[in-house]
Design an enzyme around this catalytic site. Structure first.
Site, PDB file in Angstrom:
ATOM      1  N   ARG A  83      11.725   8.653  10.001  1.00 27.46           N
ATOM      2  CA  ARG A  83      11.473   7.690   8.917  1.00 27.46           C
ATOM      3  C   ARG A  83      12.404   7.961   7.741  1.00 27.46           C
ATOM      4  NH1 ARG A  83       7.215   4.846   8.170  1.00 27.46           N
ATOM      5  NH2 ARG A  83       5.851   6.158   9.416  1.00 27.46           N
ATOM      6  N   HIS A 121      -0.028  -7.945  -1.540  1.00 30.99           N
ATOM      7  CA  HIS A 121      -0.990  -7.513  -0.512  1.00 30.99           C
ATOM      8  C   HIS A 121      -2.111  -8.541  -0.436  1.00 30.99           C
ATOM      9  CE1 HIS A 121      -3.227  -4.768   2.057  1.00 30.99           C
ATOM     10  NE2 HIS A 121      -4.291  -5.020   1.315  1.00 30.99           N
ATOM     11  N   ILE A 159       5.627   1.656   6.486  1.00 29.73           N
ATOM     12  CA  ILE A 159       5.229   2.578   5.412  1.00 29.73           C
ATOM     13  C   ILE A 159       6.518   3.209   4.879  1.00 29.73           C
ATOM     14  CG2 ILE A 159       3.897   4.633   4.855  1.00 29.73           C
ATOM     15  CD1 ILE A 159       1.825   3.053   6.001  1.00 29.73           C
ATOM     16  N   MET A 184       6.354  -4.444   6.744  1.00 28.19           N
ATOM     17  CA  MET A 184       5.226  -3.769   7.384  1.00 28.19           C
ATOM     18  C   MET A 184       5.470  -2.294   7.710  1.00 28.19           C
ATOM     19  SD  MET A 184       3.137  -6.194   7.227  1.00 28.19           S
ATOM     20  CE  MET A 184       1.743  -5.598   8.169  1.00 28.19           C
ATOM     21  N   ASP A 221       3.365   5.990  -4.249  1.00 28.75           N
ATOM     22  CA  ASP A 221       3.169   6.697  -2.972  1.00 28.75           C
ATOM     23  C   ASP A 221       1.850   6.357  -2.285  1.00 28.75           C
ATOM     24  OD1 ASP A 221       5.504   7.994  -2.620  1.00 28.75           O
ATOM     25  OD2 ASP A 221       4.899   9.853  -3.580  1.00 28.75           O
ATOM     26  N   GLU A 222       0.904   5.841  -3.050  1.00 29.79           N
ATOM     27  CA  GLU A 222      -0.409   5.533  -2.487  1.00 29.79           C
ATOM     28  C   GLU A 222      -0.330   4.216  -1.708  1.00 29.79           C
ATOM     29  OE1 GLU A 222      -4.857   4.394  -4.145  1.00 29.79           O
ATOM     30  OE2 GLU A 222      -3.299   5.029  -5.540  1.00 29.79           O
ATOM     31  N   GLY A 253       8.365 -14.618   6.554  1.00 33.02           N
ATOM     32  CA  GLY A 253       9.096 -14.731   5.285  1.00 33.02           C
ATOM     33  C   GLY A 253       8.700 -15.905   4.417  1.00 33.02           C
ATOM     34  N   GLN A 269      -1.872 -19.237  -2.680  1.00 35.50           N
ATOM     35  CA  GLN A 269      -1.884 -18.507  -3.953  1.00 35.50           C
ATOM     36  C   GLN A 269      -0.708 -17.527  -4.045  1.00 35.50           C
ATOM     37  OE1 GLN A 269      -3.793 -19.081  -6.602  1.00 35.50           O
ATOM     38  NE2 GLN A 269      -4.654 -20.779  -5.435  1.00 35.50           N
ATOM     39  N   ASP A 317      -0.723   0.729  -0.534  1.00 36.25           N
ATOM     40  CA  ASP A 317      -1.309  -0.433  -1.201  1.00 36.25           C
ATOM     41  C   ASP A 317      -2.005  -0.035  -2.505  1.00 36.25           C
ATOM     42  OD1 ASP A 317      -0.395  -2.228   0.750  1.00 36.25           O
ATOM     43  OD2 ASP A 317      -2.102  -1.773   2.031  1.00 36.25           O
TER      44      ASP A 317
END
Length: 212
Positions: A65, A109, A92, A90, A142-143, A12, A173, A145
């Site tokens: 899920r 990311h 999906i 982490m 939906d893609e 975190g 950064q 990353d």
């Protein structure tokens, strides 16, 4: 004040950067809750330290899920979020979850997307001998990353670097650019329209905002 909910899975550190920016009034919003899919995530401790409600929701408690995400949506929505921030989360996400928060769901990311989606980005950079690496804040679609890039930051990669060296450089950064993007959103400057990121009424290029 805009409501922010943050999702984490681990340490975190980006959550901490956003907590600090809210305290310093650099973000005109309030983190209403933090959720993790890991009960032992240190980020939950960070939330409790800051007197932010901290919740763990474990996949093992759900049959699918979709069932997990339905419950997570219900619990998040109790805090009426204007923005949902993925900070090292982490799992999906199901299409239903992504659709529910479309245009108010952002992620960070550790690569210069579209390079290196998925895991182990620092390792791949070192294995491929890249001289430049970085991090990307983007809207979530939906893609995996994928989604429109909002802002990227580059870091150099030096000969002899370890994964730890590269990770530390990238995280420095991340802790600068993620709170900045959150502030843009809560100030009403940033939005997603027709699968593009827009800042101050200008459609951002594919690599996101580029400072002059």
């Amino acid at each position: 004040m805009k409501n922010i909910v943050v999702l984490i899975s681990g340490n975190g550190s980006n959550l901490q950067a956003i907590i600090d920016a809210c305290k310093q009034k650099k973000i005109n919003g309030t983190i209403r809750a933090v959720f993790s899919n890991k009960a032992d995530a240190f980020g939950l401790e960070r939330a409790r330290e800051a007197n932010i409600p901290a919740h763990a929701l474990l996949a093992s408690q759900f049959a699918s899920r979709e069932a997990f995400d339905r419950e997570l949506m219900q619990e998040i929505d109790a805090y009426a979020p204007d923005l949902v921030v993925l900070a090292g989360y982490m799992r999906i996400l199901s299409p239903a979850f992504v659709a529910h928060y479309a245009g108010r769901l952002i992620n960070i990311h550790p690569s210069l997307l579209p390079k290196y989606p998925g895991l182990h980005t620092h390792r791949q950079v070192l294995e491929n001998g890249d001289e430049v690496h970085g991090t990307t804040v983007h809207f979530v679609t939906d893609e995996l990353d994928g989604g429109p890039v909002i802002l990227q930051a580059q870091v150099p990669v030096f000969e002899g670097d370890t994964e730890e060296d590269v990770t530390a450089r990238v995280q420095t950064q991340e802790h600068a650019i993620y709170p900045l993007v959150v502030s843009w959103f809560v100030d009403g400057r940033l939005s997603m329209q027709e699968n593009k990121a827009w800042l101050d009424g200008v459609c951002l290029p594919e690599q996101g905002y580029a400072a002059e």
